[in-house]
Design a protein around this motif. Structure first.
Motif, short mmCIF file in Angstrom:
data_model
loop_
_atom_site.label_atom_id
_atom_site.label_comp_id
_atom_site.label_asym_id
_atom_site.label_seq_id
_atom_site.Cartn_x
_atom_site.Cartn_y
_atom_site.Cartn_z
N ALA A 162 12.78 23.85 -39.08
CA ALA A 162 13.99 23.65 -38.28
C ALA A 162 13.61 23.85 -36.82
O ALA A 162 12.62 24.51 -36.51
CB ALA A 162 15.08 24.64 -38.68
N MET A 163 14.38 23.23 -35.94
CA MET A 163 14.06 23.25 -34.51
C MET A 163 15.22 23.84 -33.72
O MET A 163 16.37 23.43 -33.90
CB MET A 163 13.80 21.82 -34.03
CG MET A 163 12.73 21.08 -34.81
SD MET A 163 11.07 21.68 -34.47
CE MET A 163 10.72 20.82 -32.94
N ASP A 164 14.91 24.77 -32.84
CA ASP A 164 15.85 25.41 -31.92
C ASP A 164 16.97 26.21 -32.61
O ASP A 164 17.23 27.34 -32.25
CB ASP A 164 16.47 24.41 -30.93
CG ASP A 164 15.52 24.11 -29.77
OD1 ASP A 164 14.48 24.80 -29.66
OD2 ASP A 164 15.79 23.17 -29.00
N ARG A 165 17.67 25.59 -33.58
CA ARG A 165 18.72 26.33 -34.29
C ARG A 165 18.22 26.78 -35.66
O ARG A 165 17.88 25.95 -36.50
CB ARG A 165 19.97 25.48 -34.45
CG ARG A 165 21.05 26.23 -35.24
CD ARG A 165 22.31 25.44 -35.38
NE ARG A 165 23.14 25.55 -34.19
CZ ARG A 165 24.47 25.37 -34.21
NH1 ARG A 165 25.10 25.05 -35.32
NH2 ARG A 165 25.16 25.49 -33.08
N MET A 166 18.18 28.10 -35.85
CA MET A 166 17.74 28.67 -37.12
C MET A 166 18.95 28.93 -38.00
O MET A 166 19.94 29.47 -37.54
CB MET A 166 17.01 30.00 -36.86
CG MET A 166 16.51 30.72 -38.11
SD MET A 166 16.14 32.48 -37.81
CE MET A 166 14.87 32.37 -36.58
N ARG A 167 18.86 28.53 -39.27
CA ARG A 167 19.91 28.92 -40.20
C ARG A 167 19.49 30.20 -40.89
O ARG A 167 18.33 30.37 -41.24
CB ARG A 167 20.10 27.85 -41.25
CG ARG A 167 20.88 26.71 -40.74
CD ARG A 167 21.81 26.25 -41.82
NE ARG A 167 22.66 25.21 -41.27
CZ ARG A 167 23.46 24.48 -41.99
NH1 ARG A 167 23.53 24.67 -43.30
NH2 ARG A 167 24.20 23.56 -41.43
N ALA A 168 20.44 31.09 -41.09
CA ALA A 168 20.13 32.36 -41.74
C ALA A 168 21.32 32.80 -42.58
O ALA A 168 22.46 32.45 -42.27
CB ALA A 168 19.80 33.41 -40.69
N PRO A 169 21.06 33.55 -43.66
CA PRO A 169 22.16 34.03 -44.49
C PRO A 169 22.81 35.27 -43.88
O PRO A 169 22.12 36.12 -43.31
CB PRO A 169 21.48 34.37 -45.81
CG PRO A 169 20.07 34.70 -45.43
CD PRO A 169 19.74 33.93 -44.19
#
Ligand code: CUA
Length: 320
Positions: free
Chosen positions: A144-151
């Motif tokens: 992923a680039m620039d925006r990280m997804r996280a729980p």
């Protein structure tokens, strides 16, 4: 006068909090521990500020020249044991109080929670800083680039680094904890556990070149199930070359210098460029850089390069 000062300081603090001068509201346990330490230190520094400035004003008033003739010396004082003991011991006690509290909080800030701790086994994300974007890699290979997804409510451990050919950047999402340098060839470890869903914003915090100011970072915290589902389907989509990785890569790695529509900015326009549309030439430049342009994708995996060159070939996604 002193009264005015005493009234002004809290008023100033209230204004500062609203204007963004106060630390952001912490949304992760490590950020909370940092904030607690900040508040603790601020109590002492605030009190010292009031004491010093207050005494200054009081002394100016109390010991003003008054009726004493200009040529006459004031009272000569030679030592005061109690006073000297007090101004030696008090600072020592203050430093001990500050130091002990910070060391007491330090494990909460630094230590990545173990698998048995609250928040469970951490999701491991590699964070790499490049000129002028962030690249995240998940354990199953998803990029992923620039925006990280996280729980939400789960520990996320971060391995923060930069490629050997790049420069030092600094990872910082204030609401989710401390600032860590992304140093070429070195790895710094940090973590967070987002307490609620939402988008947390940050910014590269180390001056790294001409587009440092637009090197933003975001963490989008989503419910755990949603995250698991996304990570799995995104892995399949990236494997099959059907994800939006090309578009993400363009927006993060190319658009900051060449414009989101390829219109050109500090870099030449890419829209309608035969060079950009040629996958081999584009890859050659992205891997090796050219002129002022750094080798932004020297160490990219083949599938990320393919996603980008395909996006460029399709006329920046316009299909033209
Ligand atoms: Cu990267 Cu500043």
């Amino acid at each position: 006068m002193l009264l005015v000062l005493v009234l002004l300081v809290p008023a100033g603090a209230a204004v500062a909090a609203n204007a963004g001068f106060a630390p952001v509201e912490p949304e992760s346990p490590n950020a909370e521990a940092i904030n607690d330490s900040y508040a603790w230190v601020a109590i002492f520094t605030g009190a010292i500020f009031l004491l010093v400035q207050g005494s200054l004003l009081w002394f100016i008033y109390r010991y003003r020249r008054g009726r004493r003739p200009r040529g006459e010396d004031g009272a000569q004082v030679h030592g005061n044991t109690n006073l000297e003991l007090a101004w030696t011991i008090a600072p020592v006690l203050i430093l001990v109080a500050i130091g002990s509290f910070v060391f007491y909080k330090l494990p909460d800030i630094k230590d990545i929670p173990s698998a048995s701790a609250a928040g469970g086994e951490p999701v491991e994300v590699t964070v790499k800083g490049y000129r002028f974007y962030w690249q995240y890699t998940y354990p199953n290979g998803v990029i992923a680039m620039d925006r990280m997804r996280a729980p939400v409510d789960r520990n996320v451990s971060l391995a923060i680094t930069a490629p050997e050919f790049d420069v030092i950047h600094s990872w910082w999402i204030p609401a989710l904890g401390g600032k860590f340098d992304a140093i070429p060839g070195e790895t710094n470890e940090s973590w967070f556990r987002a307490e609620r869903a939402g988008v947390y914003r940050g910014q590269c915090a180390e001056f790294c070149g001409i587009q440092h100011a637009v090197m933003t970072a975001e963490v989008e915290a989503v419910p755990g199930d949603e995250f698991d589902e996304w990570l799995e389907s995104e892995a399949e989509a990236q494997e099959a070359g059907e994800s939006d990785l090309g578009e993400q890569t363009y927006a993060a790695a190319c658009a900051k210098c060449h414009g989101l529509a390829g219109q050109g900015d500090i870099g030449p326009p890419l829209a309608g460029s035969a060079l950009a549309a040629d996958p081999e030439l584009a890859e050659e430049i992205v891997r090796n850089g050219r002129g002022e342009m750094p080798p932004i994708g020297q160490d990219w995996e083949e599938r990320q390069m393919a996603a980008l060159t395909e996006y460029l070939q399709e006329g920046l996604g316009s299909g033209g």
